[in-house]
Design an enzyme around this catalytic site. Structure first.
Site, PDB file in Angstrom:
ATOM      1  N   CYS A  44      -1.669  -3.009   0.791  1.00  0.00           N
ATOM      2  CA  CYS A  44      -2.881  -3.839   0.747  1.00  0.00           C
ATOM      3  C   CYS A  44      -2.821  -4.875  -0.373  1.00  0.00           C
ATOM      4  CB  CYS A  44      -4.116  -2.955   0.595  1.00  0.00           C
ATOM      5  SG  CYS A  44      -4.115  -1.606   1.796  1.00  0.00           S
ATOM      6  N   PRO A 277       2.291  21.312  20.046  1.00  0.00           N
ATOM      7  CA  PRO A 277       1.527  22.067  19.032  1.00  0.00           C
ATOM      8  C   PRO A 277       2.173  22.091  17.649  1.00  0.00           C
ATOM      9  CG  PRO A 277       2.590  23.563  20.606  1.00  0.00           C
ATOM     10  CD  PRO A 277       2.798  22.180  21.125  1.00  0.00           C
ATOM     11  N   ASN A 278       3.408  21.617  17.502  1.00  0.00           N
ATOM     12  CA  ASN A 278       4.038  21.605  16.179  1.00  0.00           C
ATOM     13  C   ASN A 278       4.198  20.192  15.619  1.00  0.00           C
ATOM     14  OD1 ASN A 278       4.538  24.494  16.037  1.00  0.00           O
ATOM     15  ND2 ASN A 278       5.908  24.101  17.770  1.00  0.00           N
ATOM     16  N   ILE A 279       3.665  19.228  16.359  1.00  0.00           N
ATOM     17  CA  ILE A 279       3.824  17.836  15.886  1.00  0.00           C
ATOM     18  C   ILE A 279       2.448  17.197  15.676  1.00  0.00           C
ATOM     19  CG2 ILE A 279       4.830  15.565  16.354  1.00  0.00           C
ATOM     20  CD1 ILE A 279       6.858  16.919  18.202  1.00  0.00           C
ATOM     21  N   GLY A 283      -2.415   8.018  11.021  1.00  0.00           N
ATOM     22  CA  GLY A 283      -2.275   6.628  10.555  1.00  0.00           C
ATOM     23  C   GLY A 283      -2.353   5.598  11.664  1.00  0.00           C
ATOM     24  N   LYS A 435     -36.545  -2.985  -4.234  1.00  0.00           N
ATOM     25  CA  LYS A 435     -36.275  -2.729  -2.807  1.00  0.00           C
ATOM     26  C   LYS A 435     -34.871  -3.245  -2.560  1.00  0.00           C
ATOM     27  CE  LYS A 435     -40.852  -3.541  -0.919  1.00  0.00           C
ATOM     28  NZ  LYS A 435     -41.385  -4.773  -1.468  1.00  0.00           N
TER      29      LYS A 435
HETATM   30  C1  LIG Z   1      -0.334  -6.848   4.112  1.00  0.00           C
HETATM   31  C2  LIG Z   1      -1.210  -5.697   4.446  1.00  0.00           C
HETATM   32  C3  LIG Z   1      -2.459  -5.605   3.867  1.00  0.00           C
HETATM   33  C4  LIG Z   1      -3.290  -4.541   4.181  1.00  0.00           C
HETATM   34  N1  LIG Z   1      -4.521  -4.487   3.600  1.00  0.00           N
HETATM   35  C5  LIG Z   1      -5.331  -3.439   3.892  1.00  0.00           C
HETATM   36  C6  LIG Z   1      -6.588  -3.308   3.262  1.00  0.00           C
HETATM   37  O1  LIG Z   1      -6.959  -4.122   2.412  1.00  0.00           O
HETATM   38  N2  LIG Z   1      -7.378  -2.271   3.610  1.00  0.00           N
HETATM   39  C7  LIG Z   1      -6.988  -1.352   4.537  1.00  0.00           C
HETATM   40  O2  LIG Z   1      -7.747  -0.419   4.827  1.00  0.00           O
HETATM   41  N3  LIG Z   1      -5.788  -1.445   5.140  1.00  0.00           N
HETATM   42  C8  LIG Z   1      -4.967  -2.458   4.843  1.00  0.00           C
HETATM   43  N4  LIG Z   1      -3.735  -2.533   5.434  1.00  0.00           N
HETATM   44  C9  LIG Z   1      -3.380  -1.521   6.439  1.00  0.00           C
HETATM   45  C10 LIG Z   1      -2.843  -0.263   5.796  1.00  0.00           C
HETATM   46  O3  LIG Z   1      -1.830  -0.595   4.921  1.00  0.00           O
HETATM   47  C11 LIG Z   1      -2.367   0.665   6.891  1.00  0.00           C
HETATM   48  O4  LIG Z   1      -3.451   0.995   7.706  1.00  0.00           O
HETATM   49  C12 LIG Z   1      -1.739   1.932   6.345  1.00  0.00           C
HETATM   50  O5  LIG Z   1      -0.672   1.636   5.520  1.00  0.00           O
HETATM   51  C13 LIG Z   1      -1.254   2.802   7.513  1.00  0.00           C
HETATM   52  O6  LIG Z   1      -0.577   3.907   7.016  1.00  0.00           O
HETATM   53  P1  LIG Z   1       0.580   4.578   7.871  1.00  0.00           P
HETATM   54  O7  LIG Z   1       1.080   5.714   7.064  1.00  0.00           O
HETATM   55  O8  LIG Z   1       0.109   4.824   9.230  1.00  0.00           O
HETATM   56  O9  LIG Z   1       1.672   3.443   7.979  1.00  0.00           O
HETATM   57  P2  LIG Z   1       2.497   2.728   6.826  1.00  0.00           P
HETATM   58  O10 LIG Z   1       1.788   2.787   5.557  1.00  0.00           O
HETATM   59  O11 LIG Z   1       2.851   1.393   7.380  1.00  0.00           O
HETATM   60  O12 LIG Z   1       3.787   3.590   6.693  1.00  0.00           O
HETATM   61  C14 LIG Z   1       4.644   3.772   7.762  1.00  0.00           C
HETATM   62  C15 LIG Z   1       6.074   3.877   7.243  1.00  0.00           C
HETATM   63  O13 LIG Z   1       6.818   4.567   8.195  1.00  0.00           O
HETATM   64  C16 LIG Z   1       8.139   4.062   8.180  1.00  0.00           C
HETATM   65  N5  LIG Z   1       8.773   4.411   9.446  1.00  0.00           N
HETATM   66  C17 LIG Z   1       8.417   3.999  10.679  1.00  0.00           C
HETATM   67  N6  LIG Z   1       9.227   4.557  11.614  1.00  0.00           N
HETATM   68  C18 LIG Z   1      10.117   5.342  10.952  1.00  0.00           C
HETATM   69  C19 LIG Z   1      11.169   6.149  11.366  1.00  0.00           C
HETATM   70  N7  LIG Z   1      11.498   6.274  12.633  1.00  0.00           N
HETATM   71  N8  LIG Z   1      11.882   6.807  10.435  1.00  0.00           N
HETATM   72  C20 LIG Z   1      11.575   6.702   9.113  1.00  0.00           C
HETATM   73  N9  LIG Z   1      10.580   5.942   8.668  1.00  0.00           N
HETATM   74  C21 LIG Z   1       9.844   5.269   9.583  1.00  0.00           C
HETATM   75  C22 LIG Z   1       7.936   2.587   8.004  1.00  0.00           C
HETATM   76  O14 LIG Z   1       9.083   2.001   7.465  1.00  0.00           O
HETATM   77  C23 LIG Z   1       6.739   2.540   7.083  1.00  0.00           C
HETATM   78  O15 LIG Z   1       7.128   2.324   5.750  1.00  0.00           O
HETATM   79  C24 LIG Z   1      -2.870  -3.568   5.118  1.00  0.00           C
HETATM   80  C25 LIG Z   1      -1.603  -3.657   5.691  1.00  0.00           C
HETATM   81  C26 LIG Z   1      -0.780  -4.703   5.349  1.00  0.00           C
HETATM   82  C27 LIG Z   1       0.574  -4.771   5.972  1.00  0.00           C
END
Ligand SMILES: Cc1cc2nc3c(=O)[nH]c(=O)nc-3n(C[C@H](O)[C@H](O)[C@H](O)COP(=O)(O)OP(=O)(O)OC[C@H]3O[C@@H](n4cnc5c(N)ncnc54)[C@H](O)[C@@H]3O)c2cc1C
Length: 823
Positions: A44, A277-279, A283, A435
């Site tokens: 972020c 059930p194990n996965i 996000g 208020k």
């Molecule tokens: C520029 C930017 C600004 C943002 N600003 C905000 C904000 O202000 N407020 C807010 O609420 N949200 C914001 N977000 C969104 C927020 O960052 C995401 O919602 C959050 O990071 C999601 O978490 P996640 O764990 O699902 O995915 P991520 O944090 O994206 O993590 C996923 C990770 O998994 C890794 N990965 C994927 N596939 C594989 C694989 N097969 N093997 C190994 N690793 C893998 C990726 O490389 C990645 O690093 C922003 C996102 C970005 C990009």
């Protein structure tokens, strides 16, 4: 036996899960795989590092592989991509991206948190565009920053007006780059509704961003140096940020035959378990339940990812926890403004056919008399039958975050709009009002539920008027000079009781004012008198955000002696006079401008700072009306700045001197006010109107007759010769502003004291100051000689500067006036 947990993805959701797992179970074997080099970085914060607000790159790296491995005693493998899941064998295949070596790793539980990747459709020329970037992670950030630092682009096109697009637009703008923002929908910031987004549209345009709505990209040409839009428009650019949205990273899940939702998100149950059930999955990659409407949704935000990570760790450790769904509470900084939302917007509710009601209010971020208060546009959406809160949206300069957070908490707590007035929130003048805006939204919604007032919306009123509906604008006449809804008639709130005969009873009457409050009061008066009334929700302020003025950052051309204009750069213009009108309420800042402009030469430039947020609109209307040029408007250091050039109007796009807008000296552009009443409130109103009209460049005459003459009397006037009757009369009548009674609620003198106190608190000038200001603005004050004679008043008893005149003098001035009021 200790559990073995494998996590895919090492940033928001993945790292949270891992840390919580360790805190709950010291013996668990935890392996976290991350495809990239970095784990647990601040996604972020990335745009703000590019823009320079976050100066240190290290600040983005919340945790390192070594740091986290040591602290949590876990096996973290970065640059390791999980390429396959075998759910029957309970193994994953991992590719070491440094060595290209592949191996298997077994698990008891697998947690998928792979996130979502930027959408990049096969638009012609996209792969050849070497200046095109998407933003998701640290390498993307490094690439963009490196490009900006070394190539020094002058122009950028940001495609997509969501969170990332807008943040990038602002941060590139912060780096001095000219930004064009292209959005395919009719608004930016999809979580809020159109009229709320319109406030942002005006703001980004004011900042100088070239905002293009309802247009998409057709192709890129010349290696990304030219962007061709669907409309045929061509934009030359030095760089492109492509941010049209994200797509869940679902390949692993799909290949493992885990069930996916319609939009590709991994389907999970309330324990965040997938169809295996194990996965678990969490996000941005998962399809969750919308907390408000119960339907499947994809809401890629950091809070859900973090919360879900913790819940999964708890669940793995036997805690009976559930994820109840996502409300989508979000916030973003849009240049100087904040936009925030929670729950469902109108668009979603309409699509789902859910019945709802809306209120818009515009309260101050804190007490108006404490410096630095800014209005918040706050929208509340609720079920008119049960009061259930469906959602809320806020846009403003200050205090938006806390109101939306309170409302989000109210939703989670199951409160209805009827509970909102009951929320006892922290108050002191620098922070809120007794208020709070949240209380106020609750009051307005409760009034609707209680049947005290029905409303119409900003997008309904034009059609209503077109179909013959009557819209009464209950603001003061002067306020309408700054803009009004076409087709409305003006009956100021103070006059409505006396002008009921002008309002037909046989049809529904619609009321509007500035923000909805006076409309509500007028509406109640009418309803009590048997009228059927609807109030325009949010008043002219909400309406004009969509249809009103668009103040564009533009620079006038400088006109030389021969009348030839030369376009100039805004930044090069040096003001001849600088004014500070912060703290003054409307029309104070405008009056200051007027007074200064009177003494300035044609072509000279005035710079003025004001804290009244209505100022940028007012000054635009004032310049248009008076034939002066508004060179630029901006927001700097919590104040609105306008730069105005006196005289001929030549905009950058209109450099033909022959098109100069000049005041027509022959036009009937005066105003006369007959002040008959000696009531304090009416006197205040008449001087505010007179000063406002004078500030708009009108020649104003105030003709004081009968009781109105008392307004002009000195409190300690000289002894003058009078007969007995005149003396008695003179003693019984009030001597000057401080002795005037109120027309209503006089309460033995308490009323005037209260109103003077409130005016002082709200920074409104006293009547004495208003009189002085009006005279300084050149308002002609005429005492009616005939009524002076009748009342036994002499010229020496009046304040200095009062002229004497008869009816003929008044009629002469009235003849030259476009406005003639009797008060
Ligand atoms: C520029 C930017 C600004 C943002 N600003 C905000 C904000 O202000 N407020 C807010 O609420 N949200 C914001 N977000 C969104 C927020 O960052 C995401 O919602 C959050 O990071 C999601 O978490 P996640 O764990 O699902 O995915 P991520 O944090 O994206 O993590 C996923 C990770 O998994 C890794 N990965 C994927 N596939 C594989 C694989 N097969 N093997 C190994 N690793 C893998 C990726 O490389 C990645 O690093 C922003 C996102 C970005 C990009």
């Amino acid at each position: 036996m200790s559990k073995k947990i494998v996590i895919v993805g090492g940033v928001a959701g993945g790292a949270t899960t891992a840390a919580r797992l360790r805190r709950l179970d010291e013996n668990a074997k935890i392996i976290m795989f991350e495809r990239g080099e970095y784990i647990s970085f601040a996604n972020c914060g990335l745009p703000y590092y590019i823009g320079g607000t976050i100066p240190e790159r290290e600040a983005l790296l919340v945790q390192t592989v070594e740091g986290m491995s040591t602290r949590f005693n876990m096996d973290i493998r970065n640059l390791s991509e999980v390429t396959k899941i075998d759910k029957h064998k309970k193994t994953v295949t991992v590719k070491n991206l440094k060595t290209q070596e592949e191996y298997e790793e077994s698990y008891d539980y697998l947690v998928l948190s792979p996130g979502a990747s930027p959408i990049k459709p096969p638009i012609p020329g996209i792969n050849e565009a070497k200046n095109l970037f998407t933003l998701r992670n640290i390498p993307d950030t490094d690439a963009i920053k490196e490009f900006v630092d070394h190539n020094k682009p002058q122009k950028a096109v940001v495609i997509g007006g969501g969170f990332i697009g807008i943040e990038m637009a602002e941060n590139l703008w912060d780096r001095g780059i000219e930004v064009t923002l292209v959005e395919m929908a009719n608004q930016i910031m999809a979580p809020i509704d159109f009229e709320m987004a319109s406030i942002l549209h005006n703001h980004v345009k004011e900042k100088g961003v070239n905002l293009i709505l309802e247009d998409g990209v057709k192709s890129f040409e010349n290696q990304g140096k030219k962007v061709i839009l669907s409309s045929g428009k061509e934009i030359d650019t030095d760089m492109i940020i492509f941010s049209i949205g994200v797509r869940p990273e679902n390949n692993l899940a799909k290949d493992a035959d885990l069930i996916l939702g319609e939009r590709g998100g991994i389907k999970v149950n309330e324990n965040l378990l997938t169809s295996d059930p194990n996965i678990y999955a969490i996000g941005d990659a998962v399809e969750i339940t919308d907390y408000i409407n119960g339907k499947p949704a994809m809401i890629p935000l950091a809070w859900p990812a973090n919360r879900q990570g913790r819940i999964v760790a708890d669940h793995i450790n036997g805690k009976k926890v559930k994820y109840p769904g996502t409300m989508g509470t979000s916030i973003a900084k849009v240049f100087d403004m904040t936009v925030s939302a929670t729950g469902n917007n109108e668009k979603t509710l309409k699509r789902l056919g859910i019945n709802y009601k809306v209120v818009h209010i515009h309260p101050g971020s804190h007490a108006g008399y404490y410096p630095g208060a800014f209005p918040i546009a706050l929208k509340l959406i609720f079920d008119p039958k049960t009061g259930k809160i469906f959602g809320a949206q806020g846009v403003g300069y200050d205090g938006v975050d806390k109101r939306i957070d309170v409302l989000a908490t109210a939703i989670k707590g199951g409160l209805t709009v009827l509970d909102l007035p009951d929320l006892e929130l922290a108050y002191a003048p620098p922070y809120s009002s007794a208020k709070d805006p949240v209380n106020m939204a609750g009051y307005v919604a409760s009034n609707i539920m209680d049947g005290l007032m029905d409303t119409v919306q900003w997008d309904e009123i034009d059609t209503i008027i077109k179909n013959g509906g009557l819209l009464i604008d209950v603001r003061e006449a002067m306020e309408r000079e700054m803009g009004y809804i076409e087709g409305s008639i003006n009956i100021p709130l103070g006059q409505i009781r006396n002008r009921l005969s002008e309002i037909p009873k046989d049809k529904e009457v619609y009321i509007t004012c500035q923000v909805g409050l006076r409309g509500y009061i007028a509406g109640r008066i009418l309803m009590e008198n048997g009228y059927k009334v609807k109030n325009l929700d949010g008043g002219y302020k909400t309406y004009s955000a969509v249809f009103g003025f668009n103040v564009k950052k533009s620079c006038a051309a400088q006109v030389d002696d021969k009348g030839v204009s030369h376009p100039v750069n805004c930044d090069e213009i040096k003001a001849n006079i600088s004014l500070n009108a912060c703290g003054l309420q409307c029309p104070g800042p405008i009056m200051k401008v007027y007074q200064s402009m009177e003494n300035m030469k044609e072509g000279e430039v005035l710079e003025i700072l004001a804290s009244d947020p209505g100022f940028t609109k007012d000054i635009k209307a004032w310049c248009d009306k008076t034939g002066n040029s508004l060179l630029s408007t901006s927001f700097e250091n919590k104040a609105f700045k306008a730069v105005i050039q006196k005289g001929k109007k030549h905009s950058a796009t209109n450099t033909n001197p022959s098109e100069a807008v000049l005041l027509n000296p022959d036009k009937k552009d005066g105003a006369t006010l007959v002040v008959f009443s000696g009531d304090l409130d009416k006197a205040i109103a008449s001087f505010i109107i007179a000063s406002g009209a004078a500030s708009m460049g009108k020649k104003v005459t105030m003709f004081f007759t009968f009781w109105g003459l008392n307004i002009l009397r000195k409190e300690n006037g000289p002894q003058v010769e009078k007969d007995t009757l005149e003396k008695m009369f003179g003693m019984m009548m009030p001597k000057g502003p401080s002795k005037l009674p109120l027309s209503k609620m006089h309460m033995g003198g308490m009323g005037p004291k209260m109103i003077n106190y409130v005016m002082q608190k709200k920074n409104v000038d006293s009547l004495e100051t208003l009189i002085k200001n009006a005279m300084d603005l050149g308002v002609k004050i005429v005492a009616c000689s005939m009524s002076m004679d009748v009342m036994g008043l002499k010229q020496e008893e009046f304040i200095d500067g009062v002229e004497l005149g008869g009816v003929a003098a008044y009629l002469g001035d009235a003849e030259d006036s476009g406005i003639n009021l009797f008060i």
